[in-house]
Design an enzyme around this catalytic site. Structure first.
Site, mmCIF file in Angstrom:
data_model
loop_
_atom_site.group_PDB
_atom_site.id
_atom_site.type_symbol
_atom_site.label_atom_id
_atom_site.label_comp_id
_atom_site.label_asym_id
_atom_site.label_seq_id
_atom_site.Cartn_x
_atom_site.Cartn_y
_atom_site.Cartn_z
ATOM 1 N N CYS A 132 -14.167 1.792 -33.341
ATOM 2 C CA CYS A 132 -15.281 1.646 -34.269
ATOM 3 C C CYS A 132 -15.767 0.191 -34.279
ATOM 4 O O CYS A 132 -16.328 -0.269 -33.280
ATOM 5 C CB CYS A 132 -14.866 2.152 -35.644
ATOM 6 N N ASP A 178 -20.129 12.889 -33.567
ATOM 7 C CA ASP A 178 -20.094 11.628 -34.316
ATOM 8 C C ASP A 178 -21.453 11.399 -34.964
ATOM 9 O O ASP A 178 -22.458 11.212 -34.276
ATOM 10 C CB ASP A 178 -19.750 10.485 -33.364
ATOM 11 N N HIS A 211 -16.240 11.200 -35.545
ATOM 12 C CA HIS A 211 -15.856 9.794 -35.567
ATOM 13 C C HIS A 211 -14.405 9.648 -36.016
ATOM 14 O O HIS A 211 -13.971 10.264 -36.982
ATOM 15 C CB HIS A 211 -16.777 9.037 -36.531
#
Length: 244
Positions: A132, A178, A211
């Site tokens: 991330c 995501d 995600h």
């Protein structure tokens, strides 16, 4: 970004109750979690945190996994003592929180960690893995540090505008579902890399995954996701083994 109300889909996920096998050390001006492999090695991986910080047990679990596969792993506090994001924080204030934690403003910390690994740990082959926020940081490092042998960017939340001339072989891992990273953005990344990148790279999308799936989903309580979680971690290791 996903939306203005929640600009990053970073739910804490399945937070592990995990203590870690390594220890916390001081590296010049920053703290870091360090774990050494069972046998001596001159290969090291810098593991870069997501928005939840360097002490998140899930990230330390990944560092320990890398260690068990023969790498020294170091997870530095790239926020340099500043508070990481918390699940209870107000998402409307996320951009304000991010202002002094730019993933592209980390060279001082990277340089300190590289000195530590080379001078105190005898590392001769160094790679980077980031999640991330850390995926953006890994992309940044792969653009600037040719000494890095391999990079793995796991769900890069924001692409580096018009910066595709990587200096290190880099694997990009994405989840198909995501919310923060539209697939057309991933397609653009792949097209631009094909056009401009002269080192090896791979872009891989995992069907149905969201995600955080690589390190914030626990395979033991998400059986439907187990295969993807394990495949992504295996891809990470294979990429590092190939170039380091």
């Amino acid at each position: 970004m996903a939306n203005e109300a929640k600009p990053c889909p970073c739910d804490i996920g399945d937070r592990m109750e995990y203590g870690g096998l390594g220890q916390e050390v001081q590296i010049e001006h920053i703290k870091a979690y360090v774990v050494k492999p069972p046998t001596s090695s001159d290969k090291a991986i810098i593991v870069i945190q997501d928005i939840f910080g360097w002490q998140l047990p899930n990230t330390r679990y990944i560092a320990d996994m890398l260690s068990s596969n023969g790498y020294m792993a170091v997870c530095p506090d790239f926020y340099v003592g500043k508070e990481p994001w918390k699940p209870s924080d107000d998402w409307s204030k996320f951009q304000d929180w991010l202002q002094d934690k730019k993933a592209t403003n980390i060279n001082k910390e990277v340089d300190a960690v590289l000195r530590y690994l080379k001078e105190q740990c005898g590392a001769k082959h160094i790679g980077v893995v980031g999640f991330c926020w850390g995926g953006v940081a890994t992309h940044h490092i792969a653009l600037q540090y040719p000494e890095i042998k391999a990079g793995v960017c796991v769900y890069v939340i924001r692409m580096m505008d018009d910066k595709y001339e990587l200096k290190s072989p880099t694997l990009f891992i994405f989840g198909e579902k995501d919310e923060a990273i539209p697939l057309d953005q991933v397609s653009t990344l792949e097209a631009k890399l094909k056009e401009k990148c002269t080192v090896d790279y791979q872009v891989k999308i995992f069907p149905g995954q969201t995600h955080g799936f690589v390190h914030r989903k626990r395979e033991d309580i998400n059986p439907a996701d187990r295969a993807s979680i394990q495949e992504a971690r295996t891809d990470m290791l294979n990429w590092l083994n190939k170039y380091m």
